[in-house]
Scaffold this active site. Structure first.
Site, PDB file in Angstrom:
ATOM      1  N   HIS A  14       1.061  -1.231  -0.169  1.00  0.00           N
ATOM      2  CA  HIS A  14       0.043  -0.014  -0.036  1.00  0.00           C
ATOM      3  C   HIS A  14       0.948   1.137   0.125  1.00  0.00           C
ATOM      4  O   HIS A  14       0.240   2.516   0.426  1.00  0.00           O
ATOM      5  CB  HIS A  14      -0.966   0.034   1.282  1.00  0.00           C
ATOM      6  CG  HIS A  14      -1.792  -1.125   1.447  1.00  0.00           C
ATOM      7  ND1 HIS A  14      -3.149  -0.827   0.599  1.00  0.00           N
ATOM      8  CD2 HIS A  14      -1.931  -2.281   1.789  1.00  0.00           C
ATOM      9  CE1 HIS A  14      -3.965  -2.044   0.936  1.00  0.00           C
ATOM     10  NE2 HIS A  14      -2.998  -2.785   1.356  1.00  0.00           N
ATOM     11  N   LYS A  47      -8.502  14.076   4.468  1.00  0.00           N
ATOM     12  CA  LYS A  47      -7.731  12.766   4.319  1.00  0.00           C
ATOM     13  C   LYS A  47      -6.843  13.200   5.705  1.00  0.00           C
ATOM     14  O   LYS A  47      -6.527  14.166   6.172  1.00  0.00           O
ATOM     15  CB  LYS A  47      -7.056  12.706   3.105  1.00  0.00           C
ATOM     16  CG  LYS A  47      -6.645  13.745   2.673  1.00  0.00           C
ATOM     17  CD  LYS A  47      -5.726  13.698   1.365  1.00  0.00           C
ATOM     18  CE  LYS A  47      -6.338  13.870   0.156  1.00  0.00           C
ATOM     19  NZ  LYS A  47      -6.830  12.548  -0.694  1.00  0.00           N
ATOM     20  N   ARG A  48      -5.706  12.119   5.811  1.00  0.00           N
ATOM     21  CA  ARG A  48      -4.916  12.336   6.926  1.00  0.00           C
ATOM     22  C   ARG A  48      -3.851  13.112   6.410  1.00  0.00           C
ATOM     23  O   ARG A  48      -3.622  13.450   5.260  1.00  0.00           O
ATOM     24  CB  ARG A  48      -4.258  10.933   6.979  1.00  0.00           C
ATOM     25  CG  ARG A  48      -4.793   9.838   7.994  1.00  0.00           C
ATOM     26  CD  ARG A  48      -4.969  10.520   9.391  1.00  0.00           C
ATOM     27  NE  ARG A  48      -3.692  10.382  10.155  1.00  0.00           N
ATOM     28  CZ  ARG A  48      -3.204   9.488  10.951  1.00  0.00           C
ATOM     29  NH1 ARG A  48      -4.060   8.717  11.367  1.00  0.00           N
ATOM     30  NH2 ARG A  48      -2.153   9.691  11.792  1.00  0.00           N
ATOM     31  N   LYS A  69       0.707  14.277   0.790  1.00  0.00           N
ATOM     32  CA  LYS A  69      -0.797  14.590   0.348  1.00  0.00           C
ATOM     33  C   LYS A  69      -1.065  16.200  -0.154  1.00  0.00           C
ATOM     34  O   LYS A  69      -2.021  16.768  -0.547  1.00  0.00           O
ATOM     35  CB  LYS A  69      -1.568  14.180   1.344  1.00  0.00           C
ATOM     36  CG  LYS A  69      -1.582  12.496   1.521  1.00  0.00           C
ATOM     37  CD  LYS A  69      -2.707  12.339   2.663  1.00  0.00           C
ATOM     38  CE  LYS A  69      -2.498  10.854   2.975  1.00  0.00           C
ATOM     39  NZ  LYS A  69      -3.065   9.780   2.130  1.00  0.00           N
ATOM     40  N   THR A 104      -8.661   6.207  -1.609  1.00  0.00           N
ATOM     41  CA  THR A 104     -10.082   5.753  -1.740  1.00  0.00           C
ATOM     42  C   THR A 104     -10.999   6.962  -1.648  1.00  0.00           C
ATOM     43  O   THR A 104     -12.170   6.784  -2.000  1.00  0.00           O
ATOM     44  CB  THR A 104     -10.221   4.543  -0.973  1.00  0.00           C
ATOM     45  OG1 THR A 104      -9.605   5.127   0.430  1.00  0.00           O
ATOM     46  CG2 THR A 104      -9.531   3.430  -1.324  1.00  0.00           C
ATOM     47  N   LYS A 141     -14.891   7.911  -2.971  1.00  0.00           N
ATOM     48  CA  LYS A 141     -16.045   8.378  -2.342  1.00  0.00           C
ATOM     49  C   LYS A 141     -16.571   9.646  -2.864  1.00  0.00           C
ATOM     50  O   LYS A 141     -17.944   9.739  -3.066  1.00  0.00           O
ATOM     51  CB  LYS A 141     -15.729   8.480  -0.928  1.00  0.00           C
ATOM     52  CG  LYS A 141     -15.418   7.042  -0.309  1.00  0.00           C
ATOM     53  CD  LYS A 141     -14.679   6.976   0.998  1.00  0.00           C
ATOM     54  CE  LYS A 141     -14.114   5.776   1.237  1.00  0.00           C
ATOM     55  NZ  LYS A 141     -13.063   5.876   2.047  1.00  0.00           N
TER      56      LYS A 141
HETATM   57  C1  26Q Z   1       3.691   0.525  10.347  1.00  0.00           C
HETATM   58  C2  26Q Z   1       4.532   0.122  11.211  1.00  0.00           C
HETATM   59  C3  26Q Z   1       4.658   0.717  12.697  1.00  0.00           C
HETATM   60  C4  26Q Z   1       3.346   1.626  12.984  1.00  0.00           C
HETATM   61  C5  26Q Z   1       2.645   2.187  11.930  1.00  0.00           C
HETATM   62  C6  26Q Z   1       2.534   1.617  10.548  1.00  0.00           C
HETATM   63  C7  26Q Z   1       1.740   1.843   9.469  1.00  0.00           C
HETATM   64  C8  26Q Z   1       0.266   2.062  10.036  1.00  0.00           C
HETATM   65  C9  26Q Z   1      -0.797   2.399   9.099  1.00  0.00           C
HETATM   66  C10 26Q Z   1       2.150   2.081   8.291  1.00  0.00           C
HETATM   67  C11 26Q Z   1       1.281   2.378   7.360  1.00  0.00           C
HETATM   68  C12 26Q Z   1      -0.073   2.592   7.709  1.00  0.00           C
HETATM   69  C13 26Q Z   1      -1.168   2.930   6.799  1.00  0.00           C
HETATM   70  C14 26Q Z   1      -1.095   2.946   5.281  1.00  0.00           C
HETATM   71  C15 26Q Z   1      -2.053   3.709   4.520  1.00  0.00           C
HETATM   72  O1  26Q Z   1      -3.105   3.812   4.839  1.00  0.00           O
HETATM   73  N1  26Q Z   1      -2.070   3.560   3.134  1.00  0.00           N
HETATM   74  C16 26Q Z   1      -2.881   3.918   2.229  1.00  0.00           C
HETATM   75  O2  26Q Z   1      -3.689   2.770   1.793  1.00  0.00           O
HETATM   76  C17 26Q Z   1      -4.850   2.974   0.804  1.00  0.00           C
HETATM   77  C18 26Q Z   1      -5.304   1.606   0.839  1.00  0.00           C
HETATM   78  O3  26Q Z   1      -4.706   1.041  -0.221  1.00  0.00           O
HETATM   79  C19 26Q Z   1      -4.417   3.814  -0.239  1.00  0.00           C
HETATM   80  O4  26Q Z   1      -5.523   4.103  -0.949  1.00  0.00           O
HETATM   81  C20 26Q Z   1      -3.523   5.110   0.219  1.00  0.00           C
HETATM   82  O5  26Q Z   1      -3.093   5.682  -0.980  1.00  0.00           O
HETATM   83  C21 26Q Z   1      -2.223   4.720   1.142  1.00  0.00           C
HETATM   84  O6  26Q Z   1      -1.415   5.885   1.494  1.00  0.00           O
END
Ligand code: 26Q
Length: 811
Positions: A355, A543-544, A549, A651, A655
Site C-alpha cells: 500500500h 484525509k490524513r 498529500k 480511496t 467516495k
Molecule cells: C507501520 C509500522 C509501525 C506503525 C505504523 C505503521 C503503519 C500504519 C498504517 C504504516 C502504514 C499505515 C497505513 C497506510 C495507508 O493507509 N496506506 C494507504 O492505503 C490506502 C488503501 O490501499 C491507499 O488508498 C492509500 O493511497 C495509502 O496511502
C-alpha cells in the site's frame, strides 16, 4: 432473506430494553435504545453467521483470511439494518417509540480501529466479501483505545482517548473456546535427537489471545462474514496467588506487558514508528491467527497437508508478514514437517498487498528486537534468508551489492517487504500506476526474479455505505432513472450516461447536492459556529495530514485567493467554502503546524468583512468514518493533490466521485484511472506526472526558491504566511522548509513546482462552476463512471486472479 415488519421490530426492541436494562421505553436513555436496537440486529446476524460458517465449512471451498492491523469499520447499526433490509422497519419502529432514527444511530461511537485508507479498505472489503458470497474472515486486534479523538484547542490539535467499547462491545461476541496462547520473549534450546533437530522455547511470557467476533452483513444475502478481533490477556493474572510467594513484582510486570499489547492503536499512518510494542502487536496478531486457522483446518480435515488448497492468508501491507515464519514454526515444530514441505505450503497460501512506496514506511525491524521478542521466529527468518540468498546467487552471480539489497536480513535489520515477496505467491499494488511503480522501481529486481507473482488490483469502496447509506437522496434519484440493480451490480451505473441530455435530471441532481450541502452547513453551524454560503463551491480536502498529500499546496492557494479578493474588491469571484478535515500523527510536528496554519488562515479570512459571501475556510474536527459520511455527499470539488507517484491509490477520491463531486488532482494513484473512466474533460488535472516528479527529485537540482522568485502571487502568499496572521501566529518554520535550503534541499514534495499549474486548474474550476448545466453534466458523468471503483469489483478481481475462489459476481 427474511423480511421485517415495523411492529415486529418494535416488539423486539421493547423486549430487549426490558430484559437487558429493566426499562420500559419511557424510562430508557437514548443509549439504551441504541443498545436494544443493536441487540435485535445482532441476533439476526449471529444466526446467519453460524449458518454461513457451517454451510461454507461443509462445502469445503477455499477460505480467505484477511489479516490487517487496522479495520476501520465505522458505525454498525445503520449499515447492518440497511444490508438486512431492516432499515425501514427499524426507522418506523423508532418513530413509533418517539425517536428520530438518526439520533439513535448517532449514539454509536465510531470504532476507531484504524488510521485511514488501509484500515477503511479492509472494512470495505469485508462488506463486499459478505455480499458476493466469499467465505471471508477478517483478523485484527481489539484495541481498547482506537484512534485518538482530535480536538482543536487554541488553534492546535490535541489528542484525547476514545472509548469506543462502551457502545461498540454490543457487536462483538466472545468465543472463549477459541482462546490461543502467544509466546513472547524467552529463549530457544535446540536439541539434536536421533539425527533430528527439535527446538524448545523456554522462559517465554505467555499471552492469551481472546477472540471477539464481529458479524459483518452482506447486502441482500444471508451470507455474513466474520471479523475476529484478538484481545490480549495475561494468564498469570488468574494465578496471582502462586506468584505472590516468589517474584511478585516480576509477575505483575509480566501481566502488564501482556495486556498492554491490545491497549492502543499506533496513530502513525504511512510512517514507521519503530517501537517494540508495535512489533509485539504484529506478532500477537499473526501468531493467534495462524494457530486459529491451523486448528480449525485440522479439526475439519485431520491434516495440514492440504492447507494451501483450502486457505489463503492475505496480508494487508507488510504489518502481518511475520505470519510467514509463524506458519513455518507451526508446521515444523508442532506438526513435525520438514522444511521443504512446510515452505511449499506457506508460500502457496500467503498473498501480499503493498500500500505504499514512501521509503519511510517500508517496514524494517532491528534483528535484536525480533530476537528478543520472538527468538524462534528469528531463527526461522535466518534460515529463510539463507536459502533465499543462495537462490539469488543464481540470478545475480557475484553481484554482492544487489544480493544484499534484496536480502531479507541485512545491516542488522529484517526487511519485511522482502520477506513478504519471497513468502507469498502473489504481490499486488492498489492502482495501475502504483503497481507499475512497484514493478519498475521499488521491487524491480524482485519482479525480474518472480515476474509471475506481480499483479494489480485497483482499490474500491463499499458502494452501499458510501452511496446508499450516506447519500440516500442521490440513491433514490438514480434508482428512479435506472432501477436499483446498481446496488448489487455497480457497473449498471453506466446506464446513467444515457441521461446526459436530461435537463430535469441534471436539475434534480443539483437539488440533491444542495440539500446535502445544507446538512453539512447545519453541522458546520453547530460545531464551528460559522455560517457558510450555500451558493459557494464546497471545496473539500478530507484525509490524513501528510507532507506528500500536500495540504500545504491547498492552503497556500487559499491565501493567494484571499489576496486576490482583497486587492480586487469589485471583481466578481466564484464564492468558495474551503473545507479541511484531517488528523495529524501526534509526533509529526510539521503536520500539526500545517493544521495550525489552516486555523490561522481561517481565523483571519472568516472575520474579514471583505470576504463576506466570497471565501470561508472551515476546519472540521475529528475526521472519522461517520463524519466522512456527512462530508462526501455535500462536496462539489474533491482535492486529490498528492505529489505524483506517492499516493498508492487513494480511496477518498472514489467516495467523492460516487457522490458527484468533481476532482481536482494530479495524475497519481487511482486518479489516473478516474481520469480514464470519466475522460479528461470531466476532471481537473494539473501538475507533474509521476515520472517527471521522480526524475526532478532524483536530479537533486529542484530549487523551490526559483518558483518563489518568479511567481509574484506565490511569493506574496508565502511572505504572508511567514509574517503570520492576525491571531499572532507566524510560520517562518513552514516557509523556511519550503524555500530556505539550497538546491535539492527545499520543498520535499515540490509544492512550489506545481503551484502555478494548480492555480490554473482552480481557475478552470471557477469557469466551469459559472455554467451550472455543464458542471451538473460533469457531475453526472462522474457518478455514472464510479461503478468500477466499487469494492465488489475489486474483491471479485482478488477472488478470480489471486485467491482463486468462486464468486458469482460478474464485473
Ligand atoms: C507501520 C509500522 C509501525 C506503525 C505504523 C505503521 C503503519 C500504519 C498504517 C504504516 C502504514 C499505515 C497505513 C497506510 C495507508 O493507509 N496506506 C494507504 O492505503 C490506502 C488503501 O490501499 C491507499 O488508498 C492509500 O493511497 C495509502 O496511502
Amino acid at each position: 432473506m427474511a423480511t421485517y415488519s415495523k411492529n415486529g421490530v418494535k416488539k423486539e426492541i421493547i423486549g430487549k430494553l426490558r430484559r437487558h436494562f429493566s426499562r420500559d421505553v419511557a424510562e430508557a436513555t437514548r443509549e439504551q435504545v441504541y443498545q436494544a436496537c443493536a441487540l435485535v440486529i445482532r441476533d439476526a446476524l449471529t444466526d446467519r453467521m453460524i449458518y454461513t460458517q457451517n454451510e461454507l465449512n461443509e462445502q469445503g471451498g477455499r477460505q480467505v483470511h484477511y489479516l490487517c492491523m487496522e479495520f476501520l469499520v465505522g458505525r454498525s447499526l445503520r449499515s447492518n439494518a440497511f444490508n438486512l433490509s431492516m432499515q425501514e422497519a427499524l426507522e418506523g419502529a423508532l418513530a413509533d417509540l418517539g425517536y428520530e432514527a438518526q439520533d439513535i444511530f448517532a449514539e454509536e461511537e465510531d470504532p476507531g480501529l484504524g488510521n485511514g485508507g488501509l484500515g477503511r479498505l479492509a472494512a470495505c472489503y469485508m462488506d463486499s466479501m459478505a455480499t458476493i458470497g466469499i467465505h471471508g474472515n477478517g483478523y485484527s486486534i481489539r484495541y481498547e483505545n482506537g484512534n485518538f479523538r482530535q480536538k482543536i484547542e487554541n488553534g492546535v490539535q490535541v489528542e484525547l482517548p476514545s472509548s469506543w467499547l462502551d457502545t461498540g462491545a454490543v457487536w462483538q461476541i466472545s468465543a472463549m473456546d477459541d482462546v490461543r496462547e502467544v509466546r513472547i520473549g524467552g529463549a530457544v534450546n535446540s536439541i539434536w535427537q536421533d539425527g533430528k533437530l527439535t527446538v524448545e522455547h523456554v522462559e517465554y511470557t505467555p499471552v492469551l489471545a481472546v477472540p471477539y467476533d464481529m458479524p459483518i452483513s452482506g447486502y441482500h444475502t444471508d451470507n455474513v462474514a466474520r471479523l475476529r478481533l484478538w484481545q490480549a490477556k495475561s494468564p498469570i493474572a488468574l494465578d496471582m496467588q502462586a506468584f505472590s510467594q516468589g517474584d511478585y513484582l516480576g509477575a505483575v510486570e509480566k501481566v502488564a506487558m501482556a495486556e498492554s499489547i491490545s491497549k492502543v492503536l499506533y496513530p502513525e499512518d504511512n510512517h514507521l514508528a519503530g517501537q517494540s510494542l508495535r512489533l509485539k502487536q504484529q506478532y500477537f496478531l499473526v501468531s493467534a491467527t495462524a494457530q486459529d486457522i491451523c486448528a480449525r483446518h485440522k479439526a475439519h480435515y485431520g491434516t495440514l497437508e492440504n492447507f494451501a488448497e483450502k486457505n489463503v492468508l492475505h496480508i494487508n501491507d507488510t504489518h502481518p508478514a511475520l505470519v510467514i515464519p509463524e506458519l513455518m514454526r507451526i508446521l515444523m515444530d508442532e506438526e513435525g514437517m520438514g522444511w521443504d514441505g512446510a515452505w511449499h505450503i506457506v508460500s502457496q497460501s500467503v498473498a501480499y498487498t503493498n500500500h505504499t512506496v514512501t521509503p519511510e514506511s517500508l517496514e524494517c525491524w532491528p534483528t535484536d528486537l525480533v530476537q528478543a521478542h520472538m527468538p524462534r521466529i528469528m531463527m526461522i527468518l535466518a534460515e529463510i534468508n539463507e536459502r533465499y540468498c543462495q537462490e539469488l546467487w543464481n540470478y545475480f552471480p557475484g553481484d554482492f551489492e544487489r544480493i544484499s539489497s534484496l536480502a531479507i536480513i541485512a545491516d542488522g535489520q529484517v526487511r519485511m517487504a522482502n520477506l513478504a515477496i519471497v513468502g507469498s505467491f502473489s504481490v499486488n499494488g492498489v492502482s495501475a500506476l502504483h503497481s507499475d511503480i512497484l514493478k519498475e522501481r521499488v521491487f524491480a529486481d524482485q519482479y525480474h526474479i518472480y515476474p509471475a507473482k506481480f499483479r494489480n488490483v485497483t482499490n474500491g469502496i463499499a458502494l452501499r455505505r458510501w452511496l446508499c447509506e450516506a447519500n440516500p437522496e442521490l440513491t433514490s434519484l438514480i434508482a428512479s432513472k435506472i432501477g436499483n440493480g446498481f446496488i448489487s451490480h455497480p457497473s449498471e451505473l453506466q446506464v446513467l450516461r444515457n441521461f446526459g441530455g436530461d435537463a430535469v435530471l441534471l436539475r434534480d441532481l443539483a437539488a440533491v447536492k444542495r440539500r446535502n450541502k445544507e446538512r453539512l452547513a447545519a453541522y458546520i453551524k453547530e460545531h464551528n459556529h460559522i455560517e457558510v454560503n450555500l451558493d459557494s463551491i464546497f471545496d473539500v480536502q478530507a484525509k490524513r495530514l501528510h507532507g506528500y498529500k500536500r495540504q500545504l499546496l491547498n492552503i497556500i492557494h487559499v491565501v493567494d485567493m484571499y489576496h486576490f479578493i482583497k486587492n480586487n474588491p469589485h471583481v466578481s469571484v466564484v464564492p468558495r467554502t474551503v473545507i479541511f478535515a484531517s488528523k495529524a500523527s501526534p509526533n509529526d510536528t510539521m503536520a500539526k503546524r500545517t493544521i495550525q496554519l489552516m486555523l490561522s488562515v481561517a481565523h483571519q479570512v472568516n472575520r474579514d468583512p471583505d470576504m463576506e459571501g466570497k471565501l470561508k475556510i472551515i476546519f472540521l474536527e475529528d475526521y472519522r468514518v461517520s463524519l466522512a459520511e456527512l462530508i462526501m455527499p455535500a462536496a462539489e470539488l474533491s482535492e486529490q493533490i498528492s505529489v505524483a507517484g506517492r499516493e498508492a491509490s487513494g480511496t477518498g477520491n472514489m467516495k467523492f466521485m460516487m457522490s458527484g463531486a468533481l476532482t481536482i488532482g494530479t495524475m497519481d494513484g487511482a486518479n489516473v484511472e478516474i481520469c480514464q473512466a470519466v475522460g479528461s474533460e470531466n476532471i481537473f488535472i494539473f501538475g507533474m506526472g509521476a515520472e517527471e516528479a521522480q526524475s526532478l527529485a532524483a536530479s537533486g537540482e529542484y530549487y523551490a526558491r526559483d518558483y518563489y522568485n518568479t511567481n509574484p502571487a506565490l511569493k506574496e502568499a508565502l511572505d504572508h504566511i511567514r509574517r503570520g496572521f492576525d491571531d499572532g501566529e507566524e510560520y517562518n518554520d513552514i516557509v523556511s522548509a519550503l524555500i530556505d535550503g539550497g538546491p535539492g534541499k527545499t520543498d520535499h514534495f515540490m509544492v512550489c513546482r506545481d503551484y502555478e499549474s494548480y492555480g490554473l486548474a482552480q481557475e478552470r474550476v471557477d469557469q466551469m462552476y459559472r455554467r451550472p448545466e455543464n458542471w451538473n453534466y460533469m457531475s453526472l458523468v462522474n457518478i455514472a463512471n464510479s461503478g468500477r471503483f466499487a469494492a465488489d469489483r475489486s474483491v471479485a478481481e482478488y477472488a478470480q486472479n489471486i485467491w482463486r475462489v468462486h464468486t458469482s459476481f460478474a464485473y
